[in-house]
Design a protein around this motif. Structure first.
Motif, PDB file in Angstrom:
ATOM      1  N   LEU A   7       0.810  -1.216   0.000  1.00 15.85           N
ATOM      2  CA  LEU A   7       0.000   0.000   0.000  1.00 15.85           C
ATOM      3  C   LEU A   7       0.845   1.268   0.000  1.00 15.85           C
ATOM      4  O   LEU A   7       0.323   2.360  -0.167  1.00 15.85           O
ATOM      5  CB  LEU A   7      -0.930   0.025   1.220  1.00 15.85           C
ATOM      6  N   ASN A   8       2.131   1.122   0.178  1.00 14.96           N
ATOM      7  CA  ASN A   8       3.029   2.267   0.224  1.00 14.96           C
ATOM      8  C   ASN A   8       3.184   2.839  -1.189  1.00 14.96           C
ATOM      9  O   ASN A   8       3.674   2.156  -2.086  1.00 14.96           O
ATOM     10  CB  ASN A   8       4.386   1.840   0.780  1.00 14.96           C
ATOM     11  N   PRO A   9       2.763   4.092  -1.394  1.00 17.31           N
ATOM     12  CA  PRO A   9       2.824   4.658  -2.747  1.00 17.31           C
ATOM     13  C   PRO A   9       4.237   4.753  -3.312  1.00 17.31           C
ATOM     14  O   PRO A   9       4.427   4.725  -4.524  1.00 17.31           O
ATOM     15  CB  PRO A   9       2.176   6.038  -2.593  1.00 17.31           C
ATOM     16  N   GLU A  10       5.235   4.842  -2.449  1.00 19.91           N
ATOM     17  CA  GLU A  10       6.617   4.895  -2.929  1.00 19.91           C
ATOM     18  C   GLU A  10       7.041   3.563  -3.537  1.00 19.91           C
ATOM     19  O   GLU A  10       7.821   3.533  -4.492  1.00 19.91           O
ATOM     20  CB  GLU A  10       7.556   5.290  -1.794  1.00 19.91           C
ATOM     21  N   ILE A  11       6.545   2.473  -2.986  1.00 20.28           N
ATOM     22  CA  ILE A  11       6.904   1.140  -3.474  1.00 20.28           C
ATOM     23  C   ILE A  11       6.264   0.868  -4.830  1.00 20.28           C
ATOM     24  O   ILE A  11       6.859   0.222  -5.689  1.00 20.28           O
ATOM     25  CB  ILE A  11       6.479   0.050  -2.458  1.00 20.28           C
ATOM     26  N   THR A  12       5.036   1.371  -5.021  1.00 19.81           N
ATOM     27  CA  THR A  12       4.296   1.071  -6.255  1.00 19.81           C
ATOM     28  C   THR A  12       4.183   2.278  -7.185  1.00 19.81           C
ATOM     29  O   THR A  12       3.308   2.327  -8.047  1.00 19.81           O
ATOM     30  CB  THR A  12       2.881   0.557  -5.915  1.00 19.81           C
ATOM     31  N   SER A  13       5.080   3.239  -7.051  1.00 19.27           N
ATOM     32  CA  SER A  13       4.989   4.475  -7.845  1.00 19.27           C
ATOM     33  C   SER A  13       5.086   4.228  -9.348  1.00 19.27           C
ATOM     34  O   SER A  13       4.558   4.997 -10.137  1.00 19.27           O
ATOM     35  CB  SER A  13       6.069   5.471  -7.405  1.00 19.27           C
ATOM     36  N   GLY A  14       5.716   3.159  -9.750  1.00 22.72           N
ATOM     37  CA  GLY A  14       5.856   2.867 -11.179  1.00 22.72           C
ATOM     38  C   GLY A  14       4.647   2.173 -11.787  1.00 22.72           C
ATOM     39  O   GLY A  14       4.629   1.893 -12.991  1.00 22.72           O
ATOM     40  N   ILE A  15       3.639   1.906 -10.985  1.00 19.58           N
ATOM     41  CA  ILE A  15       2.433   1.221 -11.468  1.00 19.58           C
ATOM     42  C   ILE A  15       1.298   2.239 -11.528  1.00 19.58           C
ATOM     43  O   ILE A  15       1.002   2.901 -10.534  1.00 19.58           O
ATOM     44  CB  ILE A  15       2.050   0.054 -10.525  1.00 19.58           C
ATOM     45  N   PRO A  16       0.651   2.387 -12.676  1.00 19.49           N
ATOM     46  CA  PRO A  16      -0.456   3.353 -12.774  1.00 19.49           C
ATOM     47  C   PRO A  16      -1.573   3.016 -11.779  1.00 19.49           C
ATOM     48  O   PRO A  16      -1.875   1.844 -11.522  1.00 19.49           O
ATOM     49  CB  PRO A  16      -0.964   3.195 -14.206  1.00 19.49           C
ATOM     50  N   GLY A  17      -2.201   4.036 -11.248  1.00 21.86           N
ATOM     51  CA  GLY A  17      -3.245   3.874 -10.247  1.00 21.86           C
ATOM     52  C   GLY A  17      -4.398   2.990 -10.676  1.00 21.86           C
ATOM     53  O   GLY A  17      -4.931   2.218  -9.889  1.00 21.86           O
ATOM     54  N   TYR A  18      -4.786   3.081 -11.952  1.00 20.09           N
ATOM     55  CA  TYR A  18      -5.921   2.280 -12.421  1.00 20.09           C
ATOM     56  C   TYR A  18      -5.607   0.786 -12.442  1.00 20.09           C
ATOM     57  O   TYR A  18      -6.512  -0.034 -12.524  1.00 20.09           O
ATOM     58  CB  TYR A  18      -6.383   2.749 -13.808  1.00 20.09           C
ATOM     59  N   MET A  19      -4.338   0.423 -12.321  1.00 23.30           N
ATOM     60  CA  MET A  19      -3.945  -0.985 -12.305  1.00 23.30           C
ATOM     61  C   MET A  19      -3.792  -1.534 -10.881  1.00 23.30           C
ATOM     62  O   MET A  19      -3.409  -2.679 -10.705  1.00 23.30           O
ATOM     63  CB  MET A  19      -2.626  -1.173 -13.059  1.00 23.30           C
ATOM     64  N   TYR A  78       5.280   2.690   8.879  1.00 26.31           N
ATOM     65  CA  TYR A  78       5.200   2.310   7.474  1.00 26.31           C
ATOM     66  C   TYR A  78       3.939   1.562   7.052  1.00 26.31           C
ATOM     67  O   TYR A  78       3.619   1.529   5.870  1.00 26.31           O
ATOM     68  CB  TYR A  78       6.410   1.444   7.106  1.00 26.31           C
ATOM     69  N   ILE A  79       3.254   0.937   7.989  1.00 25.50           N
ATOM     70  CA  ILE A  79       2.095   0.118   7.613  1.00 25.50           C
ATOM     71  C   ILE A  79       0.782   0.848   7.873  1.00 25.50           C
ATOM     72  O   ILE A  79      -0.004   1.087   6.964  1.00 25.50           O
ATOM     73  CB  ILE A  79       2.108  -1.241   8.352  1.00 25.50           C
ATOM     74  N   PHE A  80       0.527   1.204   9.115  1.00 23.59           N
ATOM     75  CA  PHE A  80      -0.763   1.788   9.472  1.00 23.59           C
ATOM     76  C   PHE A  80      -1.056   3.116   8.781  1.00 23.59           C
ATOM     77  O   PHE A  80      -2.212   3.371   8.433  1.00 23.59           O
ATOM     78  CB  PHE A  80      -0.911   1.887  10.988  1.00 23.59           C
ATOM     79  N   PRO A  81      -0.050   3.976   8.540  1.00 29.23           N
ATOM     80  CA  PRO A  81      -0.368   5.213   7.819  1.00 29.23           C
ATOM     81  C   PRO A  81      -0.889   4.983   6.394  1.00 29.23           C
ATOM     82  O   PRO A  81      -1.550   5.843   5.834  1.00 29.23           O
ATOM     83  CB  PRO A  81       0.961   5.972   7.788  1.00 29.23           C
ATOM     84  N   THR A  82      -0.587   3.826   5.827  1.00 33.52           N
ATOM     85  CA  THR A  82      -1.016   3.570   4.442  1.00 33.52           C
ATOM     86  C   THR A  82      -2.324   2.792   4.358  1.00 33.52           C
ATOM     87  O   THR A  82      -2.865   2.641   3.263  1.00 33.52           O
ATOM     88  CB  THR A  82       0.076   2.789   3.672  1.00 33.52           C
ATOM     89  N   GLN A  83      -2.863   2.338   5.477  1.00 35.06           N
ATOM     90  CA  GLN A  83      -4.052   1.481   5.420  1.00 35.06           C
ATOM     91  C   GLN A  83      -5.269   2.210   4.847  1.00 35.06           C
ATOM     92  O   GLN A  83      -6.145   1.587   4.246  1.00 35.06           O
ATOM     93  CB  GLN A  83      -4.372   0.883   6.778  1.00 35.06           C
ATOM     94  N   GLU A  84      -5.326   3.508   5.007  1.00 34.41           N
ATOM     95  CA  GLU A  84      -6.470   4.260   4.484  1.00 34.41           C
ATOM     96  C   GLU A  84      -6.470   4.317   2.955  1.00 34.41           C
ATOM     97  O   GLU A  84      -7.473   4.678   2.357  1.00 34.41           O
ATOM     98  CB  GLU A  84      -6.499   5.666   5.074  1.00 34.41           C
ATOM     99  N   ARG A  85      -5.378   3.952   2.326  1.00 35.30           N
ATOM    100  CA  ARG A  85      -5.310   3.910   0.859  1.00 35.30           C
ATOM    101  C   ARG A  85      -5.979   2.647   0.295  1.00 35.30           C
ATOM    102  O   ARG A  85      -6.157   2.529  -0.907  1.00 35.30           O
ATOM    103  CB  ARG A  85      -3.857   3.952   0.402  1.00 35.30           C
ATOM    104  N   ALA A  86      -6.305   1.729   1.177  1.00 34.77           N
ATOM    105  CA  ALA A  86      -6.861   0.452   0.725  1.00 34.77           C
ATOM    106  C   ALA A  86      -8.258   0.645   0.130  1.00 34.77           C
ATOM    107  O   ALA A  86      -9.049   1.453   0.602  1.00 34.77           O
ATOM    108  CB  ALA A  86      -6.935  -0.532   1.887  1.00 34.77           C
TER     109      ALA A  86
END
Length: 157
Positions: A7-19, A78-86
């Motif tokens: 869920l960390n946007p830095e880890i998946t920055s190379g993947i478009p959001g719609y995917m 690193y984990i709980f701050p990103t849970q709201e992106r789920a």
């Protein structure tokens, strides 16, 4: 992609959001011992970790208890701050898991000598486990998420 940092946007920055379809999986325990005492979610996760680390990683209960404060700090950072992106949150807590984990965790926790600094934590967890009757791991379905922690899953990793 699977993993606790998915869920960390830095880890998946190379993947478009719609995917991306984000699923946050966490054990959100909803058990109370009585009207004043609940079983904290963090304790459920710690017991899962103690059992899994012993079975699959070769760590003793002392190692797991010692590492737990560091694990909690990393979760908070690193984990709980990103849970709201789920897109979806999945509660993996099972009402019977303490009864199953007791079979594995109780002997390890009882072996912690009283003069070790980890003893109070081991005793505290044992006190929680004392409220549960053991349930044989053979009763756990082979497809249960609990098998990730006790072994015997029908899935291969």
């Amino acid at each position: 992609m699977e993993g606790i940092h998915g869920l960390n946007p830095e880890i998946t920055s190379g993947i478009p959001g719609y995917m991306k379809y984000h699923i946050f999986v966490s054990a959100l325990t909803h058990l109370n011992i009585d009207n004043q005492n609940r079983v904290p979610t963090t304790d459920a996760r710690l017991m899962r970790r103690i059992v899994r680390d012993s079975i699959f990683r070769g760590y003793g209960v002392l190692d797991s208890i010692r590492q737990w404060p560091s694990v909690r700090r990393a979760e908070d950072l690193y984990i709980f701050p990103t849970q709201e992106r789920a897109d979806v949150m999945f509660n993996s807590a099972l009402v019977y898991e303490f009864s199953v984990l007791k079979n594995f965790a109780e002997p390890m926790l009882k072996a912690v000598p009283p003069y070790y600094p980890e003893y109070p934590e081991a005793k505290r967890i044992l006190d929680i486990l004392s409220h549960f009757l053991p349930l044989s791991p053979t009763e756990v379905p082979m497809t249960s998420i609990l098998r990730e922690f006790i072994g015997g899953s029908s899935f291969t990793y």
